[in-house]
Scaffold this active site. Structure first.
Site, mmCIF file in Angstrom:
data_model
loop_
_atom_site.group_PDB
_atom_site.id
_atom_site.type_symbol
_atom_site.label_atom_id
_atom_site.label_comp_id
_atom_site.label_asym_id
_atom_site.label_seq_id
_atom_site.Cartn_x
_atom_site.Cartn_y
_atom_site.Cartn_z
ATOM 1 C CB SER A 131 -0.899 0.153 1.199
ATOM 2 O OG SER A 131 -1.307 0.992 1.597
ATOM 3 C CE1 TYR A 155 -3.354 -2.493 5.447
ATOM 4 C CE2 TYR A 155 -3.085 -0.194 4.857
ATOM 5 C CZ TYR A 155 -3.355 -1.547 4.520
ATOM 6 O OH TYR A 155 -3.582 -1.995 3.090
ATOM 7 C CE LYS A 159 -1.360 -4.625 3.573
ATOM 8 N NZ LYS A 159 -1.676 -5.861 2.776
HETATM 9 P P1 NAD Z 1 -10.633 -7.227 1.072
HETATM 10 O O1 NAD Z 1 -11.058 -7.023 2.752
HETATM 11 O O2 NAD Z 1 -12.093 -6.869 0.325
HETATM 12 O O3 NAD Z 1 -10.117 -8.472 0.534
HETATM 13 C C1 NAD Z 1 -9.281 -9.166 1.692
HETATM 14 C C2 NAD Z 1 -9.750 -10.592 1.535
HETATM 15 O O4 NAD Z 1 -8.955 -11.409 2.184
HETATM 16 C C3 NAD Z 1 -11.217 -10.818 2.069
HETATM 17 O O5 NAD Z 1 -11.880 -11.705 1.215
HETATM 18 C C4 NAD Z 1 -10.934 -11.441 3.381
HETATM 19 O O6 NAD Z 1 -12.027 -12.384 3.877
HETATM 20 C C5 NAD Z 1 -9.716 -12.536 3.351
HETATM 21 N N1 NAD Z 1 -8.969 -12.527 4.516
HETATM 22 C C6 NAD Z 1 -8.463 -11.717 5.447
HETATM 23 N N2 NAD Z 1 -7.903 -12.129 6.336
HETATM 24 C C7 NAD Z 1 -7.664 -13.484 5.945
HETATM 25 C C8 NAD Z 1 -6.881 -14.612 6.454
HETATM 26 N N3 NAD Z 1 -6.485 -14.558 7.605
HETATM 27 N N4 NAD Z 1 -6.853 -15.715 5.623
HETATM 28 C C9 NAD Z 1 -7.541 -15.941 4.545
HETATM 29 N N5 NAD Z 1 -8.362 -14.927 4.001
HETATM 30 C C10 NAD Z 1 -8.544 -13.777 4.745
HETATM 31 O O7 NAD Z 1 -9.679 -6.075 0.772
HETATM 32 P P2 NAD Z 1 -9.084 -5.567 -0.680
HETATM 33 O O8 NAD Z 1 -9.569 -4.256 -0.581
HETATM 34 O O9 NAD Z 1 -9.369 -6.581 -1.688
HETATM 35 O O10 NAD Z 1 -7.553 -5.403 -0.255
HETATM 36 C C11 NAD Z 1 -6.698 -6.572 -0.701
HETATM 37 C C12 NAD Z 1 -5.319 -6.438 -0.147
HETATM 38 O O11 NAD Z 1 -4.616 -5.012 -0.540
HETATM 39 C C13 NAD Z 1 -5.098 -6.147 1.455
HETATM 40 O O12 NAD Z 1 -3.973 -6.943 1.902
HETATM 41 C C14 NAD Z 1 -5.109 -4.907 1.688
HETATM 42 O O13 NAD Z 1 -4.224 -4.404 2.697
HETATM 43 C C15 NAD Z 1 -4.371 -4.404 0.316
HETATM 44 N N6 NAD Z 1 -4.755 -2.984 -0.062
HETATM 45 C C16 NAD Z 1 -5.915 -2.489 -0.174
HETATM 46 C C17 NAD Z 1 -6.418 -1.004 -0.483
HETATM 47 C C18 NAD Z 1 -7.568 -0.702 -0.586
HETATM 48 O O14 NAD Z 1 -7.858 0.402 -0.588
HETATM 49 N N7 NAD Z 1 -8.741 -1.700 -1.017
HETATM 50 C C19 NAD Z 1 -5.129 -0.350 -0.544
HETATM 51 C C20 NAD Z 1 -3.922 -0.880 -0.633
HETATM 52 C C21 NAD Z 1 -3.688 -1.960 -0.239
#
Ligand code: NAD
Ligand code: UDP
Length: 361
Positions: A131, A155, A159
């Site tokens: 991120s 957070y 990361k």
């Molecule tokens: P999201 O919460 O929609 O997707 C994450 C998925 O991982 C979910 O389906 C959740 O059920 C699953 N999950 C969580 N913990 C778990 C575990 N211990 N074991 C198995 N599954 C697990 O989030 P997203 O927006 O799709 O983000 C995906 C990744 O991208 C994350 O790591 C997040 O930190 C990173 N990210 C997201 C953003 C954003 O704004 N959406 C920005 C930068 C980085």
């Protein structure tokens, strides 16, 4: 980037989440065989049907936790995985301040456990969801990958730690390859409207909040601060369409399969929009009104995030192709198609489709 002739199998952790589900569809569209692992902690098994419909094929889906090494070993034992894309993680900055142990456990220990399971299975390739938060409050915008890291909350630190774990692993063994993708602000949804972002409870992020206000589900958007050193005083962010992010992952997987080593790549458009500009874009794109009020700054927010995405162009031949209007239109379509639907009870892994495997089985 086109995949090799005999398309390999890609493990996608968090594949039923927001960015993961779009990436699963994009990978399948490029001929990869996809295996999903998700514990459904922030998603629903109901996402699988539209994902499979968009893929035009079934997607092997295993319900379980990435911190469960035996579970991962079972999944890796049953599928000829060549590369993992690791989305599974927690992502709310505010929650991370309240529950740091949970954030370090899922985001760092989850990455460590996955890496150990991959190593044991001889699968030494991973694409990691990082991120822009790792930069903290960047001194330079657009911000290149070489900018010093100074994450300002648990957070962001989790990361950064996971990125460093993967970098150390690659340095220790030349067979390992990792690409950490630093997303700026993902927004939008699949143009079909069948998959998108489904925040649980009150949305933290701007676009999902606007979508709910525009749909009449919430009375007004609260704009967090209009006294930042930006042209209109509201926070500026680099929004990137989730479909563009999905394409970047396909390119990263193809690159990962062709070479080892550690790389870190920003994913953004290099174009910033203020909160007020996003509101106007949403209103214009969807012919709706978005009532808002200005309230004090949100704690921990920075004035501006803007990606220098030059490296993504050079290494992945990737650039963001969809603009803010398209993000707003697609987010609105998804919102309309999912509003006021009574939340269906989450099915337990045991009652999920027969491809699902509970860790205990
Ligand atoms: P999201 O919460 O929609 O997707 C994450 C998925 O991982 C979910 O389906 C959740 O059920 C699953 N999950 C969580 N913990 C778990 C575990 N211990 N074991 C198995 N599954 C697990 O989030 P997203 O927006 O799709 O983000 C995906 C990744 O991208 C994350 O790591 C997040 O930190 C990173 N990210 C997201 C953003 C954003 O704004 N959406 C920005 C930068 C980085
Ligand atoms: N924002 C806002 N009201 C909201 C949510 C967000 O004014 O209800 C602002 C926030 O202060 C920031 C921008 O919108 O300037 C993007 O916030 P978001 O939480 O989506 O992303 P991040 O802060 O993680 O970059």
């Amino acid at each position: 980037m086109t995949p090799p002739r005999a398309a390999p199998c890609v493990l996608v952790t968090g594949g039923l989440g927001y960015i993961g589900s779009h990436t699963v569809v994009a990978l399948a569209g490029h001929g990869y065989r996809v295996v999903v692992v998700d514990d459904l902690s922030n998603s629903s098994i109901d996402v699988l049907a539209p994902v499979e419909a968009l893929c035009g094929t079934s997607v092997a889906t295993y319900c379980g936790d990435v911190r469960d090494r035996e579970f991962l070993a079972t999944v890796l034992g049953r599928n000829p995985v060549a590369c993992a894309v690791h989305f599974a993680g927690l992502k709310a900055v505010g929650d991370s301040v309240r529950m740091p142990l949970e954030y370090y456990d899922v985001n760092v220990n989850g990455t460590l456990t996955l890496a150990r399971a991959l190593e044991a299975a001889g699968v030494r390739r991973v694409v990691f969801s990082s991120s822009a938060t790792v930069y903290g409050d960047p001194a330079v915008a657009p911000t290149p990958e070489t900018h010093p890291l100074a994450p300002a909350n648990p957070y962001g630190r989790s990361k950064r730690d996971a990125e460093e774990l993967l970098a150390d692993l690659c340095a220790s063994d030349p067979r390992w390859g990792a690409i950490s993708l630093r997303y700026f602000n993902p927004a939008g949804a699949h143009p079909s409207g069948t998959i998108g972002e489904r925040p649980q409870g009150v949305p933290n992020n701007l676009v999902p909040y606007i979508a709910q206000v525009a749909n009449g589900e919430r009375p007004a958007l609260r704009v967090f601060g209009d006294d930042y050193p930006t042209p209109d005083g509201t926070g500026v962010r680099d929004y990137v369409h989730v479909m563009d992010l999905a394409s970047a992952h396909v390119a990263a997987v193809a690159r990962m399969l062709s070479r080892p080593g550690n790389e870190v790549i920003n994913l953004g458009s290099g174009r910033g929009y203020s909160v007020l500009e996003v509101i106007r874009a949403y209103e214009h794109a969807n012919d709706v009104r978005v009532p808002y009020e200005i309230v004090p700054r949100r704690s921990g927010d920075v004035p501006r995030y803007l990606a220098d995405a030059t490296l993504a162009g050079q290494l992945l031949d990737w650039r963001a192709t969809r603009g803010i209007d398209e993000m707003c239109r697609d987010a609105a379509r998804f919102q309309r198609m999912h509003v006021q639907r009574a939340p269906r009870p989450a099915r337990t892994p045991a009652s999920s489709p027969n491809r699902a495997l509970s860790p205990a089985s």
